[in-house]
Design a protein around this motif. Sequence first.
Motif, PDB file in Angstrom:
ATOM      1  N   PHE A   1      -3.002  -2.035  -4.774  1.00 43.49           N
ATOM      2  CA  PHE A   1      -3.721  -1.589  -3.590  1.00 43.49           C
ATOM      3  C   PHE A   1      -2.759  -0.772  -2.749  1.00 43.49           C
ATOM      4  N   ARG A   2      -3.294  -0.026  -1.800  1.00 41.51           N
ATOM      5  CA  ARG A   2      -2.447   0.700  -0.862  1.00 41.51           C
ATOM      6  C   ARG A   2      -3.101   0.687   0.508  1.00 41.51           C
ATOM      7  N   GLN A   3      -2.242   0.816   1.499  1.00 41.56           N
ATOM      8  CA  GLN A   3      -2.730   0.859   2.866  1.00 41.56           C
ATOM      9  C   GLN A   3      -1.892   1.839   3.664  1.00 41.56           C
ATOM     10  N   ALA A   4      -2.546   2.846   4.185  1.00 42.56           N
ATOM     11  CA  ALA A   4      -1.902   3.824   5.046  1.00 42.56           C
ATOM     12  C   ALA A   4      -2.083   3.404   6.494  1.00 42.56           C
ATOM     13  N   PRO A   5      -1.212   3.850   7.385  1.00 41.83           N
ATOM     14  CA  PRO A   5      -1.334   3.468   8.797  1.00 41.83           C
ATOM     15  C   PRO A   5      -2.703   3.820   9.367  1.00 41.83           C
ATOM     16  N   GLY A   6      -3.315   2.844  10.006  1.00 44.41           N
ATOM     17  CA  GLY A   6      -4.608   3.068  10.628  1.00 44.41           C
ATOM     18  C   GLY A   6      -5.786   3.044   9.682  1.00 44.41           C
ATOM     19  N   LYS A   7      -5.527   2.757   8.410  1.00 50.05           N
ATOM     20  CA  LYS A   7      -6.609   2.741   7.424  1.00 50.05           C
ATOM     21  C   LYS A   7      -6.719   1.371   6.780  1.00 50.05           C
ATOM     22  N   GLU A   8      -7.876   1.124   6.175  1.00 50.32           N
ATOM     23  CA  GLU A   8      -8.078  -0.135   5.475  1.00 50.32           C
ATOM     24  C   GLU A   8      -7.336  -0.125   4.136  1.00 50.32           C
ATOM     25  N   ARG A   9      -7.054  -1.337   3.666  1.00 49.21           N
ATOM     26  CA  ARG A   9      -6.438  -1.455   2.345  1.00 49.21           C
ATOM     27  C   ARG A   9      -7.458  -1.038   1.291  1.00 49.21           C
ATOM     28  N   GLU A  10      -7.035  -0.242   0.349  1.00 54.18           N
ATOM     29  CA  GLU A  10      -7.929   0.231  -0.700  1.00 54.18           C
ATOM     30  C   GLU A  10      -7.300   0.028  -2.071  1.00 54.18           C
ATOM     31  N   VAL A  11      -8.165  -0.209  -3.043  1.00 60.13           N
ATOM     32  CA  VAL A  11      -7.673  -0.387  -4.397  1.00 60.13           C
ATOM     33  C   VAL A  11      -7.256   0.961  -4.977  1.00 60.13           C
ATOM     34  N   VAL A  12      -6.230   0.937  -5.789  1.00 57.63           N
ATOM     35  CA  VAL A  12      -5.775   2.130  -6.504  1.00 57.63           C
ATOM     36  C   VAL A  12      -6.142   2.026  -7.981  1.00 57.63           C
ATOM     37  N   ALA A  13      -5.750   0.900  -8.584  1.00 56.90           N
ATOM     38  CA  ALA A  13      -6.001   0.703 -10.005  1.00 56.90           C
ATOM     39  C   ALA A  13      -5.914  -0.782 -10.326  1.00 56.90           C
ATOM     40  N   ALA A  14      -6.529  -1.160 -11.427  1.00 56.92           N
ATOM     41  CA  ALA A  14      -6.467  -2.552 -11.865  1.00 56.92           C
ATOM     42  C   ALA A  14      -6.437  -2.607 -13.379  1.00 56.92           C
ATOM     43  N   ILE A  15      -5.900  -3.711 -13.884  1.00 62.27           N
ATOM     44  CA  ILE A  15      -5.866  -3.924 -15.322  1.00 62.27           C
ATOM     45  C   ILE A  15      -6.238  -5.370 -15.604  1.00 62.27           C
ATOM     46  N   TYR A  16      -7.158  -5.536 -16.538  1.00 62.95           N
ATOM     47  CA  TYR A  16      -7.516  -6.868 -17.002  1.00 62.95           C
ATOM     48  C   TYR A  16      -6.599  -7.157 -18.182  1.00 62.95           C
ATOM     49  N   THR A  17      -5.655  -8.021 -17.968  1.00 59.28           N
ATOM     50  CA  THR A  17      -4.503  -8.098 -18.860  1.00 59.28           C
ATOM     51  C   THR A  17      -4.820  -8.645 -20.249  1.00 59.28           C
TER      52      THR A  17
END
Length: 126
Positions: free
Chosen positions: A37-53
């Motif tokens: 996930f990532r979160q920029a200043p003033g923004k909500e946390r958002e998913v970038v990528a995921a892996i089902y291992t």
Amino acid sequence: QVQLVESGGGSVQAGGSLRLSCAPSGYTYSSSCMAWFRQAPGKEREVVAAIYTRGGVTVYTNSVKGRFTISQDNAKNTVYLQMNSLKPEDTAMYYCAASPQPYGTIWYRPTDYTFWGQGTQVTVSS
């Protein structure tokens, strides 16, 4: 005690590359959903990528498709995020997250993840 230790952040110019690593301790991700996930200043946390291992299935948010790659190294119990063609809008704190219940995990929903790392900063300058 489970810890997710991220590394690999830094400052790069637009068009550059970085590789983030997430090394869980006290936790084996063999059947998990692992995500960045990532979160920029003033923004909500958002998913970038995921892996089902277990099966290696990967999913990405639209803005990073074709530029970022999430992968796993089972021997090292480590998940990576290779980031290429970085843009200034990729600047954010990046967090690794783990869910030990992959079948019940909606990959883009932060509340579905049990464990979180402390984050690593990525800064992309134009």
